[in-house]
Design a protein around this motif. Structure first.
Motif, PDB file in Angstrom:
ATOM      1  N   GLN A  50       4.016 -19.508 -13.390  1.00 60.58           N
ATOM      2  CA  GLN A  50       4.208 -18.493 -14.428  1.00 60.58           C
ATOM      3  C   GLN A  50       2.930 -17.690 -14.594  1.00 60.58           C
ATOM      4  N   CYS A  51       3.008 -16.424 -14.260  1.00 59.45           N
ATOM      5  CA  CYS A  51       1.866 -15.530 -14.439  1.00 59.45           C
ATOM      6  C   CYS A  51       2.436 -14.161 -14.789  1.00 59.45           C
ATOM      7  N   ASP A  52       2.152 -13.690 -15.984  1.00 59.54           N
ATOM      8  CA  ASP A  52       2.731 -12.430 -16.432  1.00 59.54           C
ATOM      9  C   ASP A  52       2.491 -11.303 -15.430  1.00 59.54           C
ATOM     10  N   ASP A  53       1.230 -11.143 -15.003  1.00 57.78           N
ATOM     11  CA  ASP A  53       0.904 -10.029 -14.104  1.00 57.78           C
ATOM     12  C   ASP A  53       1.602 -10.165 -12.759  1.00 57.78           C
ATOM     13  N   ILE A  54       1.581 -11.361 -12.182  1.00 52.06           N
ATOM     14  CA  ILE A  54       2.205 -11.566 -10.876  1.00 52.06           C
ATOM     15  C   ILE A  54       3.718 -11.407 -10.975  1.00 52.06           C
ATOM     16  N   ASN A  55       4.330 -12.026 -11.968  1.00 57.80           N
ATOM     17  CA  ASN A  55       5.780 -11.918 -12.107  1.00 57.80           C
ATOM     18  C   ASN A  55       6.230 -10.481 -12.296  1.00 57.80           C
ATOM     19  N   ASN A  56       5.442  -9.706 -13.025  1.00 58.49           N
ATOM     20  CA  ASN A  56       5.815  -8.316 -13.272  1.00 58.49           C
ATOM     21  C   ASN A  56       5.695  -7.440 -12.031  1.00 58.49           C
ATOM     22  N   MET A  57       4.896  -7.879 -11.068  1.00 55.41           N
ATOM     23  CA  MET A  57       4.646  -7.060  -9.873  1.00 55.41           C
ATOM     24  C   MET A  57       5.415  -7.519  -8.640  1.00 55.41           C
ATOM     25  N   THR A  58       6.002  -8.713  -8.670  1.00 55.16           N
ATOM     26  CA  THR A  58       6.501  -9.329  -7.449  1.00 55.16           C
ATOM     27  C   THR A  58       7.995  -9.122  -7.235  1.00 55.16           C
ATOM     28  N   ILE A  59       8.350  -8.778  -5.994  1.00 59.24           N
ATOM     29  CA  ILE A  59       9.741  -8.715  -5.568  1.00 59.24           C
ATOM     30  C   ILE A  59      10.176 -10.137  -5.228  1.00 59.24           C
TER      31      ILE A  59
ATOM     32  N   TRP B   7       0.879  -1.178   0.000  1.00 58.99           N
ATOM     33  CA  TRP B   7       0.000   0.000   0.000  1.00 58.99           C
ATOM     34  C   TRP B   7       0.909   1.218   0.000  1.00 58.99           C
ATOM     35  N   MET B   8       0.872   1.957  -1.086  1.00 62.52           N
ATOM     36  CA  MET B   8       1.787   3.082  -1.259  1.00 62.52           C
ATOM     37  C   MET B   8       1.005   4.333  -1.624  1.00 62.52           C
ATOM     38  N   GLY B   9       1.727   5.460  -1.751  1.00 63.98           N
ATOM     39  CA  GLY B   9       1.090   6.713  -2.123  1.00 63.98           C
ATOM     40  C   GLY B   9       0.924   7.636  -0.930  1.00 63.98           C
ATOM     41  N   LYS B  10       0.019   8.584  -1.033  1.00 65.62           N
ATOM     42  CA  LYS B  10      -0.217   9.552   0.029  1.00 65.62           C
ATOM     43  C   LYS B  10      -0.852   8.882   1.240  1.00 65.62           C
ATOM     44  N   LEU B  11      -0.653   9.490   2.409  1.00 70.45           N
ATOM     45  CA  LEU B  11      -1.159   8.908   3.653  1.00 70.45           C
ATOM     46  C   LEU B  11      -2.674   8.773   3.653  1.00 70.45           C
ATOM     47  N   ASP B  12      -3.351   9.700   2.999  1.00 66.96           N
ATOM     48  CA  ASP B  12      -4.811   9.649   2.993  1.00 66.96           C
ATOM     49  C   ASP B  12      -5.368   8.934   1.762  1.00 66.96           C
ATOM     50  N   ALA B  13      -4.492   8.282   0.977  1.00 70.40           N
ATOM     51  CA  ALA B  13      -4.945   7.565  -0.208  1.00 70.40           C
ATOM     52  C   ALA B  13      -5.662   6.278   0.201  1.00 70.40           C
ATOM     53  N   PRO B  14      -6.682   5.885  -0.548  1.00 68.58           N
ATOM     54  CA  PRO B  14      -7.376   4.633  -0.218  1.00 68.58           C
ATOM     55  C   PRO B  14      -6.477   3.436  -0.510  1.00 68.58           C
ATOM     56  N   PRO B  15      -6.721   2.310   0.146  1.00 69.40           N
ATOM     57  CA  PRO B  15      -5.923   1.107  -0.145  1.00 69.40           C
ATOM     58  C   PRO B  15      -6.187   0.626  -1.561  1.00 69.40           C
ATOM     59  N   PRO B  16      -5.236  -0.040  -2.172  1.00 58.06           N
ATOM     60  CA  PRO B  16      -5.463  -0.551  -3.530  1.00 58.06           C
ATOM     61  C   PRO B  16      -6.587  -1.574  -3.551  1.00 58.06           C
ATOM     62  N   ALA B  17      -7.473  -1.439  -4.509  1.00 55.76           N
ATOM     63  CA  ALA B  17      -8.631  -2.329  -4.604  1.00 55.76           C
ATOM     64  C   ALA B  17      -8.305  -3.612  -5.338  1.00 55.76           C
ATOM     65  N   HIS B  18      -7.122  -3.676  -5.942  1.00 55.92           N
ATOM     66  CA  HIS B  18      -6.754  -4.831  -6.760  1.00 55.92           C
ATOM     67  C   HIS B  18      -5.237  -4.879  -6.816  1.00 55.92           C
ATOM     68  N   HIS B  19      -4.669  -6.077  -7.065  1.00 58.92           N
ATOM     69  CA  HIS B  19      -3.203  -6.159  -7.062  1.00 58.92           C
ATOM     70  C   HIS B  19      -2.583  -5.430  -8.256  1.00 58.92           C
ATOM     71  N   LEU B  20      -3.373  -5.093  -9.280  1.00 61.09           N
ATOM     72  CA  LEU B  20      -2.880  -4.317 -10.413  1.00 61.09           C
ATOM     73  C   LEU B  20      -3.323  -2.853 -10.341  1.00 61.09           C
ATOM     74  N   TYR B  21      -3.794  -2.432  -9.182  1.00 62.06           N
ATOM     75  CA  TYR B  21      -4.378  -1.099  -9.003  1.00 62.06           C
ATOM     76  C   TYR B  21      -3.369   0.010  -9.269  1.00 62.06           C
ATOM     77  N   ASP B  22      -2.122  -0.187  -8.832  1.00 61.45           N
ATOM     78  CA  ASP B  22      -1.088   0.834  -9.003  1.00 61.45           C
ATOM     79  C   ASP B  22       0.267   0.143  -9.101  1.00 61.45           C
ATOM     80  N   ASP B  23       1.334   0.905  -8.962  1.00 65.65           N
ATOM     81  CA  ASP B  23       2.676   0.350  -9.114  1.00 65.65           C
ATOM     82  C   ASP B  23       3.223  -0.284  -7.839  1.00 65.65           C
ATOM     83  N   GLY B  24       2.427  -0.367  -6.796  1.00 68.32           N
ATOM     84  CA  GLY B  24       2.885  -1.000  -5.564  1.00 68.32           C
ATOM     85  C   GLY B  24       3.236  -2.460  -5.792  1.00 68.32           C
TER      86      GLY B  24
END
Length: 362
Positions: free
Chosen positions: A177-186, A92-109
């Motif tokens: 193997q999942c394109d979306d997960i692999n692209n987002m995961t540390i 969960w990233m961004g401004k302190l008052d930002a809403p939590p991400p609604a989806h794992h692809l919601y933002d660059d977190g």
């Protein structure tokens, strides 16, 4: 998703149509996912859904809880659920008052592996049993999933998981193997190559510490890229499936949603599925609501019905909601609410029963 009716002596009498269409999945649920016989008979006789992979937590590791899940299952005709956590947590990233991400692809977190998911699920289950009695746990099984597949110590973690959380019936849902997960995961140094780690988990699954039968592994892995570019139209990720299925034929593999995604090019999908099923006797498939509703471009509902008819021993059904069982998910990412998922899966099973008829006399 199998159904049976019970005898008075506690054994099972096979319903006529089941002799043809769902006998194999019944064996998978009873033997490999350790569904208790009494629970199986009760659920089957009521023609309720066996949910082969119910995702208890969201990518934020949030859930509406066991009370809500139990109530939603009762309301929507789901009689048994094999529970899995979520092995990733969304940053969960961004401004302190930002809403939590609604989806794992919601933002660059980023996503990162989250091993606490299993302990949290286990505690929720135990608390539910303490409040409502052991009978309340009779419609659930638990899988363990909180392992980093970029870490070669996964075998040791799998052993510890079986010791720490008694009653685990298998490992999953593990993402290969999942394109979306692999692209987002540390992941550290081993970004997408899961082979050494998953093989170590499979070795533990073959010979669990209690010296019981081999445990199944539930995996999610794309069959192909989610790209729609014409030169990416082959099933280029099947080597992951072939690797896990061939490593140890004694370990049964359940392939969630049979590798399909709502994005990508899926021409030739039924033929690919039948080829793999013929090649690997230990491979089982699950169909999720996206498939049975015809939401995957290039894979029609009729394709799924025909596959279920042609491969009656190898297909089960499962939901894809994550942590939300009464509240509706964000519409921005096309997610289907839990109630609609159960309705779609039940209608699919009913349609298969109608098309199969009574089947041959045994």
């Amino acid at each position: 998703m199998a159904r049976r009716v019970g005898r008075g002596d506690g054994t099972l009498k096979t319903a006529p149509w089941l002799r043809w269409i769902w006998l194999g999945p019944a064996a998978f649920l009873l033997v490999f996912l350790a569904v208790p016989l009494a629970a199986f008979a009760a659920v089957a006789s009521g023609k309720k859904i066996f949910d082969a992979h119910c995702h208890y937590f969201s990518y934020l590791q949030e859930t509406e809880g066991m009370e809500t899940l139990s109530r939603a299952m009762e309301k929507n005709g789901a009689g048994y659920a094999v529970l899995t956590g979520t092995p990733f947590k969304k940053t969960w990233m961004g401004k302190l008052d930002a809403p939590p991400p609604a989806h794992h692809l919601y933002d660059d977190g980023d996503l990162y592996y989250y091993s606490a998911t299993d302990g949290n699920l286990y505690r929720h289950l135990m608390k539910h049993g303490q409040v409502h009695g052991d009978a309340a746990l009779g419609k659930f099984s638990m899988l363990g999933c909180g392992m980093n597949l970029g870490d070669y110590s996964c075998g040791d973690e799998a052993k510890a998981m079986l010791s720490n959380y008694p009653g685990i019936v298998g490992f999953g849902e593990l993402v290969l193997q999942c394109d979306d997960i692999n692209n987002m995961t540390i992941k550290g140094g081993n970004w997408t190559y899961t082979e050494p780690a998953i093989k170590k988990i499979m070795d533990v699954a073959e010979k669990p510490s209690n010296k019981g039968k081999p445990l199944p592994i539930v995996i999610y892995s794309d069959a192909r890229s989610v790209s729609t570019k014409p030169y990416r139209s082959d099933f280029e990720y099947l080597d992951e499936i072939e690797m896990v299925c061939s490593h140890n034929p004694k370990v049964n593999i359940l392939w969630v949603n049979a590798g399909a995604s709502t994005r990508g090019i899926w021409t030739g999908y039924p033929e690919m599925v039948k080829m793999l099923i013929k090649k690997f006797p230990n491979l089982y498939l699950s169909f999720g609501p996206e498939l049975v509703l015809g939401k995957v471009m290039g894979i029609s509902r009729e394709d799924c019905l025909k596959l279920a008819e042609e491969l009656p021993h190898r297909i089960v059904l499962g939901t894809t909601s994550r942590g939300l069982f009464e509240k509706k998910p964000s519409e921005a990412f096309g997610e289907v609410p839990y109630a609609e998922q159960c309705k779609a899966l039940k209608y699919f099973a009913d349609q298969i029963e109608t098309r199969a008829g009574k089947g041959p006399t045994l």
